[in-house]
Design a protein around this motif. Structure first.
Motif, short mmCIF file in Angstrom:
data_model
loop_
_atom_site.label_atom_id
_atom_site.label_comp_id
_atom_site.label_asym_id
_atom_site.label_seq_id
_atom_site.Cartn_x
_atom_site.Cartn_y
_atom_site.Cartn_z
N THR A 208 -26.26 -0.86 -15.20
CA THR A 208 -27.59 -1.25 -15.67
C THR A 208 -28.43 -1.80 -14.53
O THR A 208 -29.61 -1.50 -14.40
CB THR A 208 -27.48 -2.29 -16.79
OG1 THR A 208 -26.77 -1.72 -17.90
CG2 THR A 208 -28.84 -2.76 -17.26
N GLN B 248 -30.04 -8.42 -18.03
CA GLN B 248 -30.79 -7.80 -19.13
C GLN B 248 -32.29 -8.07 -19.05
O GLN B 248 -33.08 -7.33 -19.64
CB GLN B 248 -30.23 -8.29 -20.47
CG GLN B 248 -28.80 -7.83 -20.71
CD GLN B 248 -28.06 -8.70 -21.72
OE1 GLN B 248 -28.58 -9.72 -22.19
NE2 GLN B 248 -26.82 -8.33 -22.04
N THR C 276 -25.46 -12.61 -17.66
CA THR C 276 -25.73 -11.38 -18.42
C THR C 276 -27.20 -11.33 -18.82
O THR C 276 -27.82 -10.26 -18.80
CB THR C 276 -24.84 -11.32 -19.67
OG1 THR C 276 -25.02 -12.54 -20.43
CG2 THR C 276 -23.37 -11.19 -19.30
#
Length: 472
Positions: A219, A62, A58
């Protein structure tokens, strides 16, 4: 005496540290993708990494647009080799050794030799990079379309991206429109694992929930497009580019049928000034993508291709559909006696086997016996890449030097990087003399057979037998 032995033991510990530090040294060519982040995720004394090559954490998702991953080098700094890392300090022996402590000194000699060997290896990489970068800088300074695209592609390679996200990319520059098109590939979401640490563990990685994976994949689409646009904009220190377009391509399997699919799933186009104004580390990928008026597939779980905002016509209208000639040939087939059209397609297949794993495309051109181009190779590599022209001559007698001269003229007229002439026969000394110091490669019959056998094809060439058949 015991005090003296303590000194030698401390020296041994210092050697341990030196040898361990040597093992940690890393130096790679600037033309290879970076696999270690400049600012790795740590917890206490631990460096945290996802556990599998097809997995990204993750944090990895990010941090695609983080300041550390989008920082230097930019612009002209891209044309400089990476700095060789500092080597550890070699500890000095306490005093002259005796029989009991001589092994420490021998260890020191071996460690010093190892350090010299590593340093020489790093220097060799740096020298090679320096020469290649000088060539790239020369072409870029002239505004050569190929080199402007190369430098943009190099910018992508010189900035960290998690291994699971590293996919082929191509950058093409159109000087007349002052636009750069960057095509990137996004991994298949069904095969990509996104992981996180379980609880307070520093090593137990688990997959995120389905809902969280969907959000993070969205994303990723936005972030990877923005990353490509920003880094290519930062590469343009020569101010050749006004506009940058990014198309994100993906290969996936239709979940309903299992049929393989491919297409563009995201696209954006922006002025270079807009992209240079972005502030890495402070960006929300989704908001930024919308600000740049990007478009994307409606769903990352049920992917549907979109029409890209901008496409660059790289098609050559002479190109025809490829044929699988290899499947129709018998074992030990005499290549000197097969139809010349089949020979051209077989040569195309051979070069696909040889270079296809690197993303090279090989296309056969429209049939016209003994014209200038039999096939065209497109190589997306940011340094060696570009356009190569192939000529395939199924001859039973020595290829005349005039054919080699014609190939060189074709290379110049096509604006190609190199010309490759492949024949079932051979070349005379005058052909090799003419090709010397020119961007030409000559592949004769024996070398052709050897290349085919590297790929498990046991064809043969018998020129006398072919002449006796006298196929027109």
């Amino acid at each position: 005496m015991r005090h003296g032995n303590d000194d030698w033991r401390k020296f041994g510990y210092s050697l341990d540290k030196f040898e361990n530090a040597l093992k940690q040294l890393r130096y790679q060519s600037v033309f290879e993708p970076i696999t270690e982040p400049q600012a790795p995720l740590t917890a206490g004394f631990f460096t945290l990494r996802a556990s599998a090559p097809n997995a990204v954490s993750t944090f990895g998702v990010q941090s695609v647009l983080s300041e550390s991953n989008l920082g230097d080098p930019h612009g002209a700094e891209l044309l400089k080799p990476a700095a060789i890392p500092d080597f550890p300090y070699m500890p000095e022996a306490p005093r002259l050794p005796n029989d009991e402590t001589n092994h420490y000194v021998q260890r020191r000699y071996r460690a010093a030799a190892k350090a010299r060997s590593i340093h020489e290896e790093f220097m060799g990489i740096e020298r090679k990079d320096h020469a290649m970068l000088e060539s790239l800088a020369s072409g870029y300074a002239k505004g050569n379309e190929k080199y402007v695209g190369f430098l943009a592609g190099l910018s992508l390679k010189r900035h960290f991206l998690s291994v699971a996200l590293q996919k082929p990319s191509e950058c093409h520059y159109e000087a007349s429109a002052r636009i750069l098109l960057c095509e990137i590939e996004i991994p298949d979401f069904a095969a990509l694992r996104i992981t996180k640490l379980r609880g307070k563990s520093y090593s137990d990685w688990v997959d995120v929930s389905t809902a969280e994976k969907k959000r993070l994949c969205e994303t990723l689409v936005f972030a990877l497009c923005i990353r490509a646009a920003y880094l290519t904009a930062q590469s343009d220190f020569g101010n050749f580019i006004d506009t940058i377009a990014v198309n994100a391509l993906q290969n996936w399997f239709d979940p309903a049928t299992g049929v393989p699919k491919s297409g563009t799933i995201a696209s954006l186009q922006a002025r270079k000034e807009e992209l240079l104004a972005l502030q890495p580390g402070r960006l929300d990928a989704k908001s930024c993508f919308a600000h740049l008026k990007g478009i994307s597939t409606p769903s990352v779980t049920h992917v549907a291709p979109i029409r890209p905002i901008f496409v660059l016509d790289k098609k050559d209208h002479r190109i025809v559909i490829n044929r699988d000639v290899d499947a129709s040939l018998a074992a030990e087939e005499n290549l000197a006696s097969i139809p010349w059209e089949d020979f051209e397609h077989l040569v195309r297949q051979l070069f696909e086997w040889e270079f296809g794993r690197d993303g090279v495309e090989v296309k056969v051109t429209r049939a016209s016996r003994d014209r200038g181009v039999d096939a065209i190779m497109f190589d997306p590599d940011p340094l060696r890449g570009g356009k190569y022209v192939l000529q395939a001559k199924r001859y039973t007698r020595t290829v005349d030097v005039a054919a080699v001269r014609d190939l060189y003229g074709t290379v110049v007229n096509e604006g190609a990087n190199r010309g490759i002439l492949v024949t079932t026969s051979g070349f005379g000394p005058d052909s090799y003399d003419f090709a010397k110091d020119k961007p030409l490669s000559l592949v004769d019959g024996p070398n052709l057979v050897a290349m085919l056998r590297r790929h498990g094809r046991n064809y043969r060439i018998n020129l006398a037998e072919a002449r006796s058949i006298e196929r027109p």
